[in-house]
Design a protein around this motif. Structure first.
Motif, PDB file in Angstrom:
ATOM      1  N   LEU A  34      34.387  35.101  16.270  1.00 55.08           N
ATOM      2  CA  LEU A  34      35.353  33.971  16.435  1.00 55.08           C
ATOM      3  C   LEU A  34      36.558  34.373  15.957  1.00 55.08           C
ATOM      4  N   PHE A  35      36.709  35.195  15.076  1.00 56.38           N
ATOM      5  CA  PHE A  35      37.558  36.134  14.405  1.00 56.38           C
ATOM      6  C   PHE A  35      38.174  37.183  15.541  1.00 56.38           C
ATOM      7  N   ASP A  36      37.216  37.080  16.630  1.00 56.37           N
ATOM      8  CA  ASP A  36      37.724  38.211  17.333  1.00 56.37           C
ATOM      9  C   ASP A  36      38.986  37.996  18.169  1.00 56.37           C
ATOM     10  N   PHE A  37      40.058  38.279  18.406  1.00 55.62           N
ATOM     11  CA  PHE A  37      40.877  37.655  19.930  1.00 55.62           C
ATOM     12  C   PHE A  37      40.729  38.348  20.453  1.00 55.62           C
ATOM     13  N   ASP A  38      40.784  40.109  21.260  1.00 58.46           N
ATOM     14  CA  ASP A  38      41.333  40.400  21.475  1.00 58.46           C
ATOM     15  C   ASP A  38      40.727  40.298  23.075  1.00 58.46           C
ATOM     16  N   GLN A  39      41.416  39.097  23.880  1.00 58.39           N
ATOM     17  CA  GLN A  39      41.150  39.026  25.149  1.00 58.39           C
ATOM     18  C   GLN A  39      41.000  40.361  25.980  1.00 58.39           C
ATOM     19  N   GLU A  40      42.196  41.144  26.327  1.00 60.87           N
ATOM     20  CA  GLU A  40      42.632  41.761  27.387  1.00 60.87           C
ATOM     21  C   GLU A  40      41.689  42.771  27.436  1.00 60.87           C
ATOM     22  N   ALA A  41      40.472  42.926  26.258  1.00 65.38           N
ATOM     23  CA  ALA A  41      39.637  43.968  25.972  1.00 65.38           C
ATOM     24  C   ALA A  41      37.935  43.045  26.541  1.00 65.38           C
ATOM     25  N   ASP A  42      37.961  41.301  26.635  1.00 71.66           N
ATOM     26  CA  ASP A  42      37.337  40.519  27.004  1.00 71.66           C
ATOM     27  C   ASP A  42      37.133  41.090  28.737  1.00 71.66           C
ATOM     28  N   LEU A  43      38.826  40.403  28.380  1.00 69.58           N
ATOM     29  CA  LEU A  43      38.955  40.147  30.310  1.00 69.58           C
ATOM     30  C   LEU A  43      38.287  41.627  31.306  1.00 69.58           C
ATOM     31  N   ALA A  44      38.152  42.756  30.302  1.00 63.05           N
ATOM     32  CA  ALA A  44      38.068  43.866  31.186  1.00 63.05           C
ATOM     33  C   ALA A  44      36.756  43.965  31.387  1.00 63.05           C
ATOM     34  N   LYS A  45      36.308  43.541  30.805  1.00 60.16           N
ATOM     35  CA  LYS A  45      34.717  44.286  30.456  1.00 60.16           C
ATOM     36  C   LYS A  45      34.010  43.146  31.436  1.00 60.16           C
ATOM     37  N   HIS A  46      34.334  41.847  32.390  1.00 57.28           N
ATOM     38  CA  HIS A  46      33.213  41.762  33.202  1.00 57.28           C
ATOM     39  C   HIS A  46      34.136  42.658  34.734  1.00 57.28           C
ATOM     40  N   GLN A  47      32.728  42.025  35.760  1.00 59.57           N
ATOM     41  CA  GLN A  47      32.821  42.088  36.828  1.00 59.57           C
ATOM     42  C   GLN A  47      32.560  41.253  37.677  1.00 59.57           C
ATOM     43  N   ILE A  48      33.739  40.017  38.025  1.00 60.86           N
ATOM     44  CA  ILE A  48      33.416  38.141  38.130  1.00 60.86           C
ATOM     45  C   ILE A  48      34.585  38.084  39.429  1.00 60.86           C
ATOM     46  N   GLN A  49      33.911  38.641  40.899  1.00 55.65           N
ATOM     47  CA  GLN A  49      35.090  37.508  41.654  1.00 55.65           C
ATOM     48  C   GLN A  49      34.986  36.722  41.774  1.00 55.65           C
ATOM     49  N   VAL A  50      35.684  35.938  41.846  1.00 53.19           N
ATOM     50  CA  VAL A  50      35.783  34.421  42.664  1.00 53.19           C
ATOM     51  C   VAL A  50      36.844  34.424  43.862  1.00 53.19           C
ATOM     52  N   ARG A  51      36.168  33.787  44.713  1.00 51.60           N
ATOM     53  CA  ARG A  51      37.171  33.736  46.078  1.00 51.60           C
ATOM     54  C   ARG A  51      36.244  32.304  47.010  1.00 51.60           C
ATOM     55  N   ASN A  52      37.559  31.227  47.136  1.00 53.34           N
ATOM     56  CA  ASN A  52      37.339  30.405  48.322  1.00 53.34           C
ATOM     57  C   ASN A  52      36.424  31.389  49.156  1.00 53.34           C
ATOM     58  N   PHE A  53      35.767  30.724  50.625  1.00 53.27           N
ATOM     59  CA  PHE A  53      35.185  32.163  51.085  1.00 53.27           C
ATOM     60  C   PHE A  53      35.557  32.097  52.844  1.00 53.27           C
ATOM     61  N   HIS A  54      36.690  31.432  52.718  1.00 51.89           N
ATOM     62  CA  HIS A  54      37.526  32.045  54.018  1.00 51.89           C
ATOM     63  C   HIS A  54      38.549  33.476  53.857  1.00 51.89           C
ATOM     64  N   ALA A  55      39.173  33.206  51.866  1.00 55.04           N
ATOM     65  CA  ALA A  55      39.926  34.207  51.808  1.00 55.04           C
ATOM     66  C   ALA A  55      39.255  35.718  51.572  1.00 55.04           C
ATOM     67  N   TRP A  56      38.049  35.346  50.994  1.00 54.05           N
ATOM     68  CA  TRP A  56      36.553  36.360  51.096  1.00 54.05           C
ATOM     69  C   TRP A  56      36.080  37.654  52.004  1.00 54.05           C
ATOM     70  N   LEU A  57      36.402  36.781  53.182  1.00 57.40           N
ATOM     71  CA  LEU A  57      36.088  36.688  54.463  1.00 57.40           C
ATOM     72  C   LEU A  57      37.570  37.337  55.285  1.00 57.40           C
ATOM     73  N   LYS A  58      38.908  37.196  55.018  1.00 55.15           N
ATOM     74  CA  LYS A  58      39.441  37.144  55.068  1.00 55.15           C
ATOM     75  C   LYS A  58      40.096  39.331  54.542  1.00 55.15           C
ATOM     76  N   HIS A  59      39.749  39.144  53.426  1.00 51.64           N
ATOM     77  CA  HIS A  59      40.307  40.035  52.453  1.00 51.64           C
ATOM     78  C   HIS A  59      39.519  41.323  51.786  1.00 51.64           C
ATOM     79  N   ASP A  60      38.418  41.014  51.580  1.00 50.02           N
ATOM     80  CA  ASP A  60      37.200  41.718  50.972  1.00 50.02           C
ATOM     81  C   ASP A  60      36.289  41.964  52.231  1.00 50.02           C
ATOM     82  N   VAL A  61      35.840  41.624  53.399  1.00 50.90           N
ATOM     83  CA  VAL A  61      34.982  41.427  54.410  1.00 50.90           C
ATOM     84  C   VAL A  61      35.654  41.835  55.755  1.00 50.90           C
TER      85      VAL A  61
END
Length: 635
Positions: A307-334
Motif C-alpha cells: 500500500l506504500f507503492d502507488f505506481d498505478q501506470e505499472a499496475d495497469l500495464a500488467k494485466h490483459q483484461i478486456q471488458v466489453r458489452n457483447f455487441h461492441a465486442w462482436l462489432k470491433h473484435d470479432v
C-alpha cells in the motif's frame, strides 16, 4: 462452527490437514475465521486463524512420524525423507514463527492496528502467535522420545489433541491452547470489531479490497504508517466464492445485490495474479454495465499489494483484461454482425476462420445472452484452460432466452455451480418490498426456490442492515411528480449529505404522443439547481458514463442492471406494464431490477393507473390502516 476459507479443503491435502481443518471448523467459535493455505503476500502458511477475542494465530502442520525424526534442535531439524535420505529443514516452530512475523510486519504498517502508548507501544493492538501441529504424533510419543525438549508444549498440538475420535480429546483444551499460542503475552480487553477484522483482511488479502480512504502516511518512531479509514472489503462469503471458483467452467447464480459483479471482477484479478500472461475477456449485455465493470477492474488492478507503492501506470500495464458489452465486442473484435453469428460459428468449427482465443472468459448477467452468443464465445475459449465463468440471476431476466448451457457452450455445469443468496446491497426493507412485489406480479413465482440448484429463481436473503421503508408517491400529474422528486433529491443532499452522484432516476418510457417525460424531469431538476447526466440519451452517453461525476444519473431501467446508488427514484410507474409490451413477466422483472438498485433510499412515483399502480395503491392503504391502528393503541 468457525467460518473457513475455502469452505472445503482441497482433495490433495494430507489426511492430517483434512483432520485439522474439520476440527477447527467444528470446534472453534462461530465468529472465528480459519484460512487454509492462504496466499499472503508471497507466502502460504498452512493455517491462519483470526478471532475477535483471539487475535491472530499461524499454524504449521507436519505429518512426521517417529521414524521420520533423526536429529532435532530448537531451530533446525534433520529428518528422514520417504526415499530414506537425511534432509535438513527449519523446525516447524521456526517456520510458523517466521510466517507469523511476515504477516505482523505487514499489519504493523497500519496506524489503526497499532497500540501507540503504554507497555506494548508499537505492537499490534491484538495478540499474535504461532504454533506447530503434529498430525501423526501423540503426547505419549512426545514424552517417550523427549520431544518436548525442543518443542514447547504450549505452542504445539498433537494428534490426540486435534482428533475428536480420540478418547483423550477435549474441546476446551484445544481452544485454550490456541488462545495461548502467543509470543506477546496479553489478552484482549475488548474484542476486535468487524472493522478491525476487515482491516486485517484488507492488508493480508489484496484480492478482497474494494476501497478505503487513504490519509497521508504519518511518521511514528522513525517509520511511516498508513492511516486508513472507511475500509471496505469483500464479505467472507463473497471472498470464498471468488477464491473457490476453481479452474475451468463455473456457474454462479446470485440474487440482486449479492455482489455477483464484484465476485466476477475479483475472480478476473485472481486469474491475472496466477496467470499474468493470460488473455482475459469480460462480457456483459449493457454498455453502462461494461463501463462500470471497466472502472471497477481499473480500481482493483491499481490497488497495489504494497500500500506504500502507488505506481498505478505499472499496475495497469500488467494485466490483459478486456471488458466489453457483447455487441461492441462482436462489432470491433470479432468483426461480425449478429445475424451472421451462426455462419461464423460454423466457420470456426471447420477451421475456415481464425479469430484470437481467450484463456479465460467471464460473462456477467448471463441470463440475457442468446444461445448462439454462448456458442460463439465457447469457440473462442482456449480448449486447454476451459476457463468460462457465467454469472446470472433469473429473477432479473428481461429477455426471453432458451436455457441450455450444455448445448450452448458444450460444457457441463452440473456440480460446478455456486449460489450467492444473501443481498448485501439493499436494506432489509428494500429487499422485502421488492421481493413482495415480484412474487405478487411474476408468473414465475411458483418456480422460486430457497437454495437448491434445480429451481429457477433464488429467493433473496436480506442482511440485518435496516433502513427506511420505500416511499410511494401518488400525484395527479407528472409535472407534480417530477417537482416533488427533484425537491426530495435536494433534501437528501442537504440534510442526509448524500452526493448527487449517488442518486439515480429511472424511467420506463421516454415520451408519448402527449408527454415528453424526460424534458419535464430535466426542467424540474434545473429549477432545483441539480446537475444531471442523462446516461441513456444515446450510445455515446452510455460509453462516457462516469459514476463519480457529482451529477444525478437519469437512465432506463434496462441500462441500470448491475449498478447501484444510495438513493433511487423510479418515476412514471403508471407506464408499467408498458402498453406496447405484452410480456408482463418482463415488466415485473424490470421493476424488480429498478427497485434493487437502491442501497438506502427508494421512492416510487406515479400519476396514472396501471396493474402495478393498483398493487401500490393497495400497499399504501395497508400502511395507512396500520398507522391508524398504531395510533389507536397509543391513545
Amino acid at each position: 462452527m468457525a467460518y473457513t476459507v475455502p469452505e472445503t479443503i482441497r482433495s490433495t491435502a494430507t489426511a492430517g490437514e483434512r483432520l485439522l481443518f474439520r476440527t477447527l471448523k467444528d470446534y472453534l467459535p462461530d465468529d472465528y475465521i480459519v484460512y487454509y493455505e492462504p496466499n499472503i503476500l508471497g507466502r502460504r502458511p498452512d493455517f491462519v486463524i483470526v478471532g475477535p477475542d483471539l487475535g491472530l494465530v499461524v499454524l504449521e502442520v507436519k505429518d512426521y512420524t517417529k521414524g521420520t525424526l533423526f536429529q532435532l534442535n530448537q531451530d533446525e531439524w534433520m529428518i528422514v525423507s520417504s526415499s530414506g535420505e537425511q534432509v535438513k529443514t527449519k523446525s516447524p516452530m521456526l517456520q510458523a514463527r517466521e510466517n507469523m512475523f511476515h504477516l505482523v510486519n505487514a499489519l504493523k504498517k497500519d496506524k489503526n492496528l497499532l497500540q501507540l502508548e503504554g507497555k506494548f507501544a508499537s505492537h499490534l493492538k491484538f495478540p499474535y502467535g504461532s504454533g506447530a501441529v503434529f498430525t501423526r504424533l501423540t503426547q505419549k510419543d512426545f514424552i517417550q522420545h523427549d520431544l518436548y525438549r525442543v518443542v514447547d508444549p504450549s505452542l504445539s498440538l498433537t494428534r490426540d489433541e486435534i482428533n475428536p475420535d480420540d478418547e483423550s480429546f477435549s474441546e476446551e483444551i484445544l481452544v485454550e491452547k490456541i488462545l495461548n499460542m502467543f509470543t506477546v503475552p496479553y489478552r484482549l480487553r475488548e474484542p476486535l470489531t468487524k472493522e478491525d477484522i476487515d482491516a486485517i483482511r484488507y492488508h493480508l488479502f489484496p484480492e478482497v479490497r474494494i476501497s478505503a480512504e487513504f490519509k497521508p502516511p504519518s511518521p511514528y518512531q522513525d517509520q511511516l504508517l498508513l492511516s486508513l479509514h472507511d475500509v471496505k472489503a469483500m464479505d467472507l462469503h463473497q471472498e470464498n466464492m471468488a477464491k473457490q471458483i476453481g479452474d475451468q467452467n463455473r456457474l454462479i447464480r446470485g440474487v440482486a445485490g449479492s455482489g455477483k459483479t464484484l465476485v466476477l471482477a475479483s475472480r478476473a484479478k485472481l486469474l491475472t495474479k496466477d496467470h499474468p500472461d493470460w488473455k482475459i475477456l469480460i462480457l456483459c449485455y449493457n454498455i453502462s454495465l461494461s463501463r462500470f465493470i471497466e472502472q471497477m477492474i481499473a480500481q482493483m488492478m491499481t490497488e497495489p499489494d504494497n500500500l506504500f507503492d502507488f505506481d498505478q501506470e505499472a499496475d495497469l500495464a500488467k494485466h490483459q483484461i478486456q471488458v466489453r458489452n457483447f455487441h461492441a465486442w462482436l462489432k470491433h473484435d470479432v468483426k461480425c454482425k449478429e445475424q451472421d453469428i451462426p455462419v461464423m460459428v460454423e466457420k470456426l468449427r471447420k477451421k475456415e476462420a481464425i479469430l484470437p482465443k481467450y484463456d479465460a472468459i467471464l460473462i456477467d448477467e448471463g441470463q440475457d445472452f442468446e444461445p448462439e452468443w454462448f456458442e460463439l464465445v465457447s469457440e473462442l475459449l482456449n480448449p486447454d484452460t476451459k476457463s468460462l465463468l457465467l454469472v446470472e440471476d433469473r429473477a432479473q431476466s428481461i429477455y426471453k432466452r432458451k436455457r441450455s448451457y450444455v448445448q450452448d457452450t458444450g460444457l457441463d455445469f452440473r456440480g460446478r455451480s455456486k449460489i450467492l443468496s444473501i443481498n448485501y446491497r439493499n436494506t432489509a426493507q428494500i429487499v422485502k418490498f421488492a421481493w413482495d412485489f415480484y412474487q405478487a406480479q411474476s408468473a414465475l413465482k411458483n418456480k422460486v426456490v430457497a437454495k437448491e440448484l434445480d429451481g429457477e429463481i433464488i429467493a433473496p436473503q436480506s442482511t440485518k442492515r435496516k433502513g427506511f421503508e420505500p416511499a410511494i408517491l401518488k400525484t395527479d400529474s407528472f409535472q407534480k411528480e417530477a417537482n416533488i422528486v427533484a425537491r426530495q433529491m435536494k433534501k437528501l443532499h442537504e440534510q442526509k449529505k448524500i452526493p448527487y452522484s449517488e442518486m439515480l432516476v429511472l424511467y420506463r418510457v421516454k415520451k408519448t404522443y402527449d408527454m415528453n417525460y424526460i424534458d419535464v424531469l430535466q426542467r424540474e431538476m434545473k429549477k432545483a439547481g441539480i446537475s444531471y447526466y442523462w446516461l441513456t440519451e444515446n450510445s455515446e452517453s452510455k460509453r462516457n458514463f462516469q459514476k463519480d461525476d457529482q451529477m444525478v444519473k437519469i437512465s432506463t431501467i434496462e441500462s441500470s442492471k448491475g449498478l447501484d446508488f444510495q438513493a433511487v427514484f423510479i418515476v412514471n410507474i403508471d407506464n408499467m406494464p408498458f402498453v406496447l409490451q405484452d410480456d408482463v413477466e418482463r415488466e415485473a422483472s424490470l421493476l424488480y431490477i429498478g427497485m434493487t438498485r437502491a442501497k438506502e433510499y427508494l421512492c416510487l412515483s406515479y400519476s396514472g393507473e396501471s396493474v402495478f399502480t393498483e398493487y401500490f395503491d393497495g400497499l399504501m392503504a395497508e400502511r395507512k390502516a396500520l398507522a391508524g391502528d398504531e395510533r389507536n393503541e397509543v391513545n
